[in-house]
Design a protein around this motif. Sequence first.
Motif, mmCIF file in Angstrom:
data_model
loop_
_atom_site.group_PDB
_atom_site.id
_atom_site.type_symbol
_atom_site.label_atom_id
_atom_site.label_comp_id
_atom_site.label_asym_id
_atom_site.label_seq_id
_atom_site.Cartn_x
_atom_site.Cartn_y
_atom_site.Cartn_z
ATOM 1 N N MET A 62 0.845 -1.179 0.000
ATOM 2 C CA MET A 62 0.000 0.000 0.000
ATOM 3 C C MET A 62 0.889 1.240 0.000
ATOM 4 O O MET A 62 2.044 1.168 -0.354
ATOM 5 N N ALA A 63 0.353 2.331 0.443
ATOM 6 C CA ALA A 63 1.101 3.582 0.433
ATOM 7 C C ALA A 63 0.414 4.597 1.333
ATOM 8 O O ALA A 63 -0.643 4.324 1.901
ATOM 9 N N LEU A 64 1.017 5.735 1.456
ATOM 10 C CA LEU A 64 0.396 6.871 2.132
ATOM 11 C C LEU A 64 0.030 7.885 1.063
ATOM 12 O O LEU A 64 0.795 8.106 0.128
ATOM 13 N N ALA A 118 4.232 0.236 9.584
ATOM 14 C CA ALA A 118 3.352 -0.885 9.926
ATOM 15 C C ALA A 118 2.022 -0.404 10.508
ATOM 16 O O ALA A 118 0.998 -1.067 10.350
ATOM 17 N N TYR A 119 2.017 0.754 11.158
ATOM 18 C CA TYR A 119 0.811 1.282 11.801
ATOM 19 C C TYR A 119 0.029 2.259 10.934
ATOM 20 O O TYR A 119 -1.153 2.490 11.180
ATOM 21 N N ILE A 120 0.693 2.861 9.948
ATOM 22 C CA ILE A 120 0.006 3.905 9.163
ATOM 23 C C ILE A 120 -0.080 3.594 7.670
ATOM 24 O O ILE A 120 -0.553 4.422 6.901
ATOM 25 N N ASP A 121 0.345 2.412 7.256
ATOM 26 C CA ASP A 121 0.269 2.038 5.847
ATOM 27 C C ASP A 121 -1.179 2.110 5.371
ATOM 28 O O ASP A 121 -2.087 1.628 6.043
ATOM 29 N N GLY A 122 -1.409 2.742 4.255
ATOM 30 C CA GLY A 122 -2.754 2.893 3.703
ATOM 31 C C GLY A 122 -3.479 4.147 4.152
ATOM 32 O O GLY A 122 -4.605 4.404 3.744
ATOM 33 N N THR A 123 -2.828 4.958 4.952
ATOM 34 C CA THR A 123 -3.455 6.173 5.498
ATOM 35 C C THR A 123 -3.549 7.276 4.450
ATOM 36 O O THR A 123 -2.640 7.473 3.651
ATOM 37 N N GLU A 124 -4.664 7.995 4.488
ATOM 38 C CA GLU A 124 -4.825 9.196 3.674
ATOM 39 C C GLU A 124 -4.858 10.391 4.620
ATOM 40 O O GLU A 124 -5.561 10.372 5.627
ATOM 41 N N LEU A 125 -4.090 11.405 4.286
ATOM 42 C CA LEU A 125 -4.025 12.620 5.092
ATOM 43 C C LEU A 125 -4.775 13.727 4.369
ATOM 44 O O LEU A 125 -4.519 13.997 3.200
ATOM 45 N N ASP A 126 -5.708 14.339 5.074
ATOM 46 C CA ASP A 126 -6.512 15.423 4.517
ATOM 47 C C ASP A 126 -6.297 16.671 5.365
ATOM 48 O O ASP A 126 -5.821 16.591 6.499
ATOM 49 N N ASN A 133 -7.017 6.387 8.631
ATOM 50 C CA ASN A 133 -6.112 5.244 8.754
ATOM 51 C C ASN A 133 -6.928 3.958 8.831
ATOM 52 O O ASN A 133 -7.635 3.729 9.806
ATOM 53 N N PRO A 134 -6.828 3.079 7.818
ATOM 54 C CA PRO A 134 -7.612 1.844 7.813
ATOM 55 C C PRO A 134 -7.185 0.835 8.878
ATOM 56 O O PRO A 134 -7.906 -0.128 9.136
ATOM 57 N N ASN A 135 -6.043 1.055 9.522
ATOM 58 C CA ASN A 135 -5.531 0.129 10.533
ATOM 59 C C ASN A 135 -6.077 0.385 11.928
ATOM 60 O O ASN A 135 -5.943 -0.451 12.808
ATOM 61 N N VAL A 136 -6.692 1.548 12.148
ATOM 62 C CA VAL A 136 -7.146 1.938 13.484
ATOM 63 C C VAL A 136 -8.326 1.069 13.915
ATOM 64 O O VAL A 136 -9.320 0.948 13.207
#
Length: 107
Positions: free
Chosen positions: A1-3, A70-78, A92-95
């Motif tokens: 994934m990515a940020l 590992a904790y923020i992979d896939g996160t989108e920042l707005d 963050n989809p991991n939360v």
Amino acid sequence: MALTLTEKAAKHIQKSLTNRGKGIGLRLGVKTSGCSGMAYIMEFADEAGEHDQIFESQGVKILVDPKSLAYIDGTELDYVREGLNEGFKFSNPNVKDSCGCGESFNV
């Protein structure tokens, strides 16, 4: 994934980097903090660390250390405005859970 960054977040970061006069991008990470366990860290990056993962979104570089990824992979920042308040919002989809004040989370 990515940020990734939304267009609004990228514009705000680019403007801040321009005003600052230096920097290669934004460093994102996590630290142990708060009532839910972890909190986000954001700071301008002047150089990449040896082990940093570098993502590019909307023309802005995002640097992340391997432990934080590992904790923020896939996160989108707005960057959002809500009433009189404005600031960054993490999707963050991991939360799994976050505290009532919104400053910390756990996965």
